[in-house]
Scaffold this motif. Sequence first.
Motif, PDB file in Angstrom:
ATOM      1  N   GLU A  85       0.829  -1.212   0.000  1.00 41.68           N
ATOM      2  CA  GLU A  85       0.000   0.000   0.000  1.00 41.68           C
ATOM      3  C   GLU A  85       0.860   1.257   0.000  1.00 41.68           C
ATOM      4  OE1 GLU A  85      -2.518  -0.658   3.398  1.00 41.68           O
ATOM      5  OE2 GLU A  85      -4.007  -1.758   2.197  1.00 41.68           O
ATOM      6  N   THR A  86       1.968   1.232   0.714  1.00 39.26           N
ATOM      7  CA  THR A  86       2.869   2.395   0.749  1.00 39.26           C
ATOM      8  C   THR A  86       3.373   2.726  -0.645  1.00 39.26           C
ATOM      9  OG1 THR A  86       3.556   1.914   3.012  1.00 39.26           O
ATOM     10  CG2 THR A  86       5.020   3.321   1.705  1.00 39.26           C
ATOM     11  N   TYR A  87       3.756   1.704  -1.392  1.00 37.20           N
ATOM     12  CA  TYR A  87       4.287   1.907  -2.749  1.00 37.20           C
ATOM     13  C   TYR A  87       3.194   1.865  -3.826  1.00 37.20           C
ATOM     14  CZ  TYR A  87       8.814   1.123  -0.508  1.00 37.20           C
ATOM     15  OH  TYR A  87       9.916   1.207   0.308  1.00 37.20           O
ATOM     16  N   GLU A  88       1.935   1.699  -3.388  1.00 42.54           N
ATOM     17  CA  GLU A  88       0.774   1.656  -4.284  1.00 42.54           C
ATOM     18  C   GLU A  88       0.937   0.597  -5.371  1.00 42.54           C
ATOM     19  OE1 GLU A  88      -0.046   5.649  -5.642  1.00 42.54           O
ATOM     20  OE2 GLU A  88      -0.285   6.382  -3.594  1.00 42.54           O
ATOM     21  N   LEU A  89       1.239  -0.625  -4.930  1.00 36.10           N
ATOM     22  CA  LEU A  89       1.477  -1.729  -5.850  1.00 36.10           C
ATOM     23  C   LEU A  89       0.245  -2.619  -5.987  1.00 36.10           C
ATOM     24  CD1 LEU A  89       5.020  -2.804  -4.638  1.00 36.10           C
ATOM     25  CD2 LEU A  89       4.418  -1.304  -6.544  1.00 36.10           C
ATOM     26  N   PRO A  90       0.095  -3.255  -7.141  1.00 35.04           N
ATOM     27  CA  PRO A  90      -0.954  -4.270  -7.264  1.00 35.04           C
ATOM     28  C   PRO A  90      -0.590  -5.476  -6.407  1.00 35.04           C
ATOM     29  CG  PRO A  90       0.269  -4.018  -9.343  1.00 35.04           C
ATOM     30  CD  PRO A  90       0.824  -3.022  -8.378  1.00 35.04           C
ATOM     31  N   MET A  91      -1.606  -6.059  -5.761  1.00 33.66           N
ATOM     32  CA  MET A  91      -1.382  -7.187  -4.855  1.00 33.66           C
ATOM     33  C   MET A  91      -2.439  -8.253  -5.099  1.00 33.66           C
ATOM     34  SD  MET A  91      -0.478  -5.112  -1.341  1.00 33.66           S
ATOM     35  CE  MET A  91      -1.542  -3.689  -1.585  1.00 33.66           C
ATOM     36  N   ILE A  92      -2.022  -9.498  -4.991  1.00 36.90           N
ATOM     37  CA  ILE A  92      -2.930 -10.630  -5.188  1.00 36.90           C
ATOM     38  C   ILE A  92      -2.883 -11.502  -3.942  1.00 36.90           C
ATOM     39  CG2 ILE A  92      -3.401 -12.716  -6.542  1.00 36.90           C
ATOM     40  CD1 ILE A  92      -2.080 -11.248  -8.938  1.00 36.90           C
ATOM     41  N   SER A  93      -4.053 -11.754  -3.356  1.00 36.28           N
ATOM     42  CA  SER A  93      -4.181 -12.593  -2.172  1.00 36.28           C
ATOM     43  C   SER A  93      -4.696 -13.972  -2.566  1.00 36.28           C
ATOM     44  CB  SER A  93      -5.155 -11.949  -1.183  1.00 36.28           C
ATOM     45  OG  SER A  93      -5.475 -12.869  -0.160  1.00 36.28           O
ATOM     46  N   LEU A 131      -3.280 -13.408 -11.986  1.00 37.70           N
ATOM     47  CA  LEU A 131      -2.288 -12.535 -12.629  1.00 37.70           C
ATOM     48  C   LEU A 131      -2.824 -11.985 -13.950  1.00 37.70           C
ATOM     49  CD1 LEU A 131       0.972 -14.512 -11.871  1.00 37.70           C
ATOM     50  CD2 LEU A 131       0.519 -12.145 -11.203  1.00 37.70           C
ATOM     51  N   GLU A 132      -3.483 -12.826 -14.718  1.00 38.71           N
ATOM     52  CA  GLU A 132      -4.072 -12.375 -15.982  1.00 38.71           C
ATOM     53  C   GLU A 132      -5.097 -11.266 -15.732  1.00 38.71           C
ATOM     54  OE1 GLU A 132      -6.129 -14.348 -19.925  1.00 38.71           O
ATOM     55  OE2 GLU A 132      -6.363 -15.377 -18.013  1.00 38.71           O
ATOM     56  N   TYR A 133      -5.942 -11.441 -14.736  1.00 39.38           N
ATOM     57  CA  TYR A 133      -6.934 -10.439 -14.357  1.00 39.38           C
ATOM     58  C   TYR A 133      -6.239  -9.135 -13.946  1.00 39.38           C
ATOM     59  CZ  TYR A 133     -10.821  -8.309 -11.776  1.00 39.38           C
ATOM     60  OH  TYR A 133     -11.782  -7.445 -11.318  1.00 39.38           O
ATOM     61  N   CYS A 134      -5.182  -9.275 -13.146  1.00 44.14           N
ATOM     62  CA  CYS A 134      -4.408  -8.114 -12.693  1.00 44.14           C
ATOM     63  C   CYS A 134      -3.804  -7.371 -13.887  1.00 44.14           C
ATOM     64  CB  CYS A 134      -3.324  -8.589 -11.734  1.00 44.14           C
ATOM     65  SG  CYS A 134      -2.367  -7.287 -10.947  1.00 44.14           S
ATOM     66  N   PHE A 135      -3.158  -8.103 -14.795  1.00 40.72           N
ATOM     67  CA  PHE A 135      -2.557  -7.484 -15.988  1.00 40.72           C
ATOM     68  C   PHE A 135      -3.609  -6.766 -16.817  1.00 40.72           C
ATOM     69  CE2 PHE A 135       0.840 -11.007 -15.982  1.00 40.72           C
ATOM     70  CZ  PHE A 135       1.656 -10.264 -15.166  1.00 40.72           C
ATOM     71  N   PHE A 136      -4.751  -7.408 -17.001  1.00 43.00           N
ATOM     72  CA  PHE A 136      -5.818  -6.807 -17.798  1.00 43.00           C
ATOM     73  C   PHE A 136      -6.209  -5.449 -17.224  1.00 43.00           C
ATOM     74  CE2 PHE A 136     -10.351  -6.006 -18.430  1.00 43.00           C
ATOM     75  CZ  PHE A 136     -10.404  -5.963 -19.816  1.00 43.00           C
ATOM     76  N   HIS A 137      -6.410  -5.379 -15.920  1.00 39.92           N
ATOM     77  CA  HIS A 137      -6.831  -4.114 -15.305  1.00 39.92           C
ATOM     78  C   HIS A 137      -5.715  -3.080 -15.267  1.00 39.92           C
ATOM     79  CE1 HIS A 137     -10.946  -5.024 -14.333  1.00 39.92           C
ATOM     80  NE2 HIS A 137     -10.542  -6.258 -14.107  1.00 39.92           N
ATOM     81  N   ILE A 138      -4.489  -3.508 -15.083  1.00 40.94           N
ATOM     82  CA  ILE A 138      -3.373  -2.558 -15.107  1.00 40.94           C
ATOM     83  C   ILE A 138      -3.214  -1.974 -16.501  1.00 40.94           C
ATOM     84  CG2 ILE A 138      -0.859  -2.357 -14.974  1.00 40.94           C
ATOM     85  CD1 ILE A 138      -1.028  -4.461 -12.674  1.00 40.94           C
ATOM     86  N   PHE A 139      -3.162  -2.840 -17.509  1.00 38.63           N
ATOM     87  CA  PHE A 139      -2.918  -2.366 -18.866  1.00 38.63           C
ATOM     88  C   PHE A 139      -4.125  -1.617 -19.431  1.00 38.63           C
ATOM     89  CE2 PHE A 139       0.218  -5.997 -18.831  1.00 38.63           C
ATOM     90  CZ  PHE A 139       1.286  -5.169 -18.556  1.00 38.63           C
ATOM     91  N   GLN A 140      -5.310  -1.920 -18.939  1.00 32.65           N
ATOM     92  CA  GLN A 140      -6.507  -1.192 -19.347  1.00 32.65           C
ATOM     93  C   GLN A 140      -6.436   0.262 -18.867  1.00 32.65           C
ATOM     94  OE1 GLN A 140     -10.183  -2.506 -17.498  1.00 32.65           O
ATOM     95  NE2 GLN A 140     -11.258  -2.249 -19.442  1.00 32.65           N
ATOM     96  N   ASN A 141      -5.754   0.491 -17.743  1.00 35.49           N
ATOM     97  CA  ASN A 141      -5.674   1.830 -17.155  1.00 35.49           C
ATOM     98  C   ASN A 141      -4.424   2.608 -17.545  1.00 35.49           C
ATOM     99  OD1 ASN A 141      -8.103   1.817 -15.684  1.00 35.49           O
ATOM    100  ND2 ASN A 141      -7.181   0.439 -14.205  1.00 35.49           N
ATOM    101  N   ILE A 142      -3.561   2.019 -18.377  1.00 36.72           N
ATOM    102  CA  ILE A 142      -2.358   2.751 -18.797  1.00 36.72           C
ATOM    103  C   ILE A 142      -2.780   4.026 -19.513  1.00 36.72           C
ATOM    104  CG2 ILE A 142      -0.421   2.714 -20.434  1.00 36.72           C
ATOM    105  CD1 ILE A 142       0.103  -0.134 -19.570  1.00 36.72           C
ATOM    106  N   GLY A 143      -2.156   5.104 -19.130  1.00 35.52           N
ATOM    107  CA  GLY A 143      -2.495   6.399 -19.719  1.00 35.52           C
ATOM    108  C   GLY A 143      -3.390   7.235 -18.830  1.00 35.52           C
ATOM    109  N   ASN A 144      -4.064   6.605 -17.876  1.00 30.87           N
ATOM    110  CA  ASN A 144      -4.868   7.375 -16.933  1.00 30.87           C
ATOM    111  C   ASN A 144      -3.948   8.221 -16.070  1.00 30.87           C
ATOM    112  OD1 ASN A 144      -7.082   6.052 -17.928  1.00 30.87           O
ATOM    113  ND2 ASN A 144      -7.477   4.861 -16.080  1.00 30.87           N
ATOM    114  N   GLU A 145      -4.414   9.392 -15.683  1.00 28.60           N
ATOM    115  CA  GLU A 145      -3.577  10.271 -14.873  1.00 28.60           C
ATOM    116  C   GLU A 145      -3.154   9.643 -13.554  1.00 28.60           C
ATOM    117  OE1 GLU A 145      -5.973  13.833 -15.168  1.00 28.60           O
ATOM    118  OE2 GLU A 145      -5.899  13.294 -17.276  1.00 28.60           O
ATOM    119  N   GLN A 146      -4.023   8.803 -12.958  1.00 28.45           N
ATOM    120  CA  GLN A 146      -3.655   8.193 -11.684  1.00 28.45           C
ATOM    121  C   GLN A 146      -2.466   7.249 -11.847  1.00 28.45           C
ATOM    122  OE1 GLN A 146      -6.662   5.376 -10.307  1.00 28.45           O
ATOM    123  NE2 GLN A 146      -7.683   5.686 -12.245  1.00 28.45           N
TER     124      GLN A 146
END
Length: 180
Positions: A85-93, A131-146
């Motif tokens: 959370e400190t580094y704002e990283l994607p995490m999978i439980s 991981l596939e789900y995570c990649f999909f959501h990360i790459f879907q948001n590339i370019g967003n200001e956040q």
Amino acid sequence: IYGGLSGTSSTIGLLRVGEDVLNKNPDIIVLEFAVNDGKDALSQMAFDSLVKQCLMQENEPLVILLFTVLENGYTCEKEMTVIGETYELPMISVDNLLKAKYESGNFSWDDYAMDEAHPKYQGHKLIAEALEYCFFHIFQNIGNEQIDERIDYETVNALGEVFYPTKFYNSMNFEPEELG
């Protein structure tokens, strides 16, 4: 690149990551030490340092934290989530994934793992799908200001002072100035 070494903690990972992973300039790094680490401060500082060492690479790899769990419920997920959370990283439980699968009534620990810790085919498939789900959501948001607003990792430490930067010296890369 597979840089894993079964049964080792993030302390060993921190010592190995430079030579075994980072010098190959990976674009994506998945870190998993949740069942081999301790919940003590030293273990958590080593994990924090490992994460930071990965994030501070010139090529700015995507770092994903993966938290597995033992059959008895042991995991350092809670402690490691603070760092993620400190580094704002994607995490999978994996624990959360398994609990959701158990609720369906058609899945048990024996479907996931071959023993108290190690996934078998169905377990690896479950993690791969996450991981596939995570990649999909990360790459879907590339370019967003956040996504574009990057943390200055040089100035951030999840747990205060950490072992960064760390370099592992051995007889192949270190020559003492004098012997004795």
